[in-house]
Design an enzyme around this catalytic site. Structure first.
Site, PDB file in Angstrom:
ATOM      1  N   GLU A  40       0.925  -1.225  -0.053  1.00 46.81           N
ATOM      2  CA  GLU A  40       0.023   0.044  -0.012  1.00 46.81           C
ATOM      3  C   GLU A  40       0.936   1.344  -0.087  1.00 46.81           C
ATOM      4  O   GLU A  40       2.117   1.309   0.580  1.00 46.81           O
ATOM      5  CB  GLU A  40      -1.025   0.040   1.268  1.00 46.81           C
ATOM      6  CG  GLU A  40      -1.746   0.995   1.575  1.00 46.81           C
ATOM      7  CD  GLU A  40      -2.418   0.853   2.836  1.00 46.81           C
ATOM      8  OE1 GLU A  40      -3.423   1.637   2.827  1.00 46.81           O
ATOM      9  OE2 GLU A  40      -1.791   0.581   3.786  1.00 46.81           O
ATOM     10  N   LYS A 106      -9.740   0.483  -1.701  1.00 52.07           N
ATOM     11  CA  LYS A 106      -9.752  -0.276  -0.333  1.00 52.07           C
ATOM     12  C   LYS A 106     -10.952   0.109   0.299  1.00 52.07           C
ATOM     13  O   LYS A 106     -11.629   1.407   0.463  1.00 52.07           O
ATOM     14  CB  LYS A 106      -8.860   0.759   0.672  1.00 52.07           C
ATOM     15  CG  LYS A 106      -8.606   0.080   2.017  1.00 52.07           C
ATOM     16  CD  LYS A 106      -7.499   0.971   2.634  1.00 52.07           C
ATOM     17  CE  LYS A 106      -7.025   0.521   3.942  1.00 52.07           C
ATOM     18  NZ  LYS A 106      -5.997   1.400   4.614  1.00 52.07           N
ATOM     19  N   CYS A 142      -4.389  -3.382   3.861  1.00 55.37           N
ATOM     20  CA  CYS A 142      -4.091  -3.002   5.305  1.00 55.37           C
ATOM     21  C   CYS A 142      -5.266  -3.433   6.086  1.00 55.37           C
ATOM     22  O   CYS A 142      -5.455  -4.337   6.580  1.00 55.37           O
ATOM     23  CB  CYS A 142      -3.735  -1.622   5.131  1.00 55.37           C
ATOM     24  SG  CYS A 142      -2.838  -0.945   6.642  1.00 55.37           S
TER      25      CYS A 142
END
Length: 258
Positions: A40, A106, A142
């Site tokens: 990321e 995301k 994440c």
């Protein structure tokens, strides 16, 4: 299929980070990798204004990554920022090369431990998979790792899930990362290849800028390889057929009732 996990430490300069991508892809391709996975925020680290950094998937940064991937005949997966709603950006995982050019936005934003990603980032809405040489690969980013339902949704078609991260440091956070990555592999009975930003050994305030600990975890939750905090690369052969063997013995996906 051979994967490379490139645990880098991004700077605030997208061009400097692009040069790092170019060098890492060349090395990974020379070592036989088919998919080269970056963390990321590869385009630019957290802790700086992201709006001036954001570019669309057909912008110069993503296009340059595609050219690098095509030059070495690999698929590159790397975190970047695309324009979001209003003054916000979108935290996007770029997938490019071998005829692919797409992004995963995301879904779960990191509004925790004193950081509010949603102040600057627009959330994504749907899971994304892609196919390389007949193998379906899922994507997560994440904070997504704390939500097993996403990994189980991806696992319905994907025997391999790539998790890019820029994990926030703090008490207990490294242990949580290690535990969560293994747990998600077990939940999904899929391979989880987790590529985090290296520990920058610098104070960027509350911004999550990585702790390292990138890992290759098999569908039974065993860690095959793991890095420490420093920059480094894992090159790993992933046996996709192992997923079928594990799911025959541990059919947690088939046994779900809720």
């Amino acid at each position: 299929m051979r994967f490379a996990l490139c645990q880098i430490s991004s700077t605030a300069d997208p061009q400097e980070n692009l040069a790092t991508v170019r060098a890492e892809v060349a090395t990974a391709a020379a070592n036989g990798a088919r998919v080269v996975h970056f963390p990321e925020a590869t385009q630019c680290r957290f802790g700086v204004p992201l709006k001036p950094i954001a570019e669309p998937l057909d912008g110069p940064w993503a296009t340059a990554v595609r050219d690098i991937a095509d030059e070495h005949d690999v698929v590159v997966v790397a975190g970047m920022f695309t324009p979001g709603e209003g003054d916000r950006v979108t935290n996007t995982t770029l997938v490019t090369g071998a005829g692919l050019h797409l992004g995963y936005d995301k879904i779960h934003l990191f509004d925790a431990f004193g950081f509010r990603e949603s102040d600057a980032v627009t959330p994504g809405e749907k899971p994304v998979t892609f196919e390389v040489d007949g193998t379906t690969i899922g994507l997560a980013t994440c904070y997504d790792v704390r939500f097993p339902e996403l990994f189980r949704a991806l696992a319905t078609t994907a025997p391999v899930i790539l998790l890019g991260a820029s994990w926030g440091a703090g008490p207990g956070k490294a242990a949580q990362w290690d535990l969560l990555v293994q747990a998600r592999a077990l939940d999904a009975t899929s391979w989880v290849l987790a590529c985090d930003q290296a520990d920058p050994n610098a104070d960027h305030g509350s911004a999550p800028t990585g702790i390292g600990h990138s890992a290759v975890v098999d569908p039974i939750g065993s860690v095959r390889e793991r890095l420490g905090g420093a920059p480094g690369t894992i090159v790993s052969d992933v046996d996709v057929h192992l997923v079928d063997e594990v799911r025959a013995k541990l059919p947690v996906l088939a046994n779900r009732r809720l």
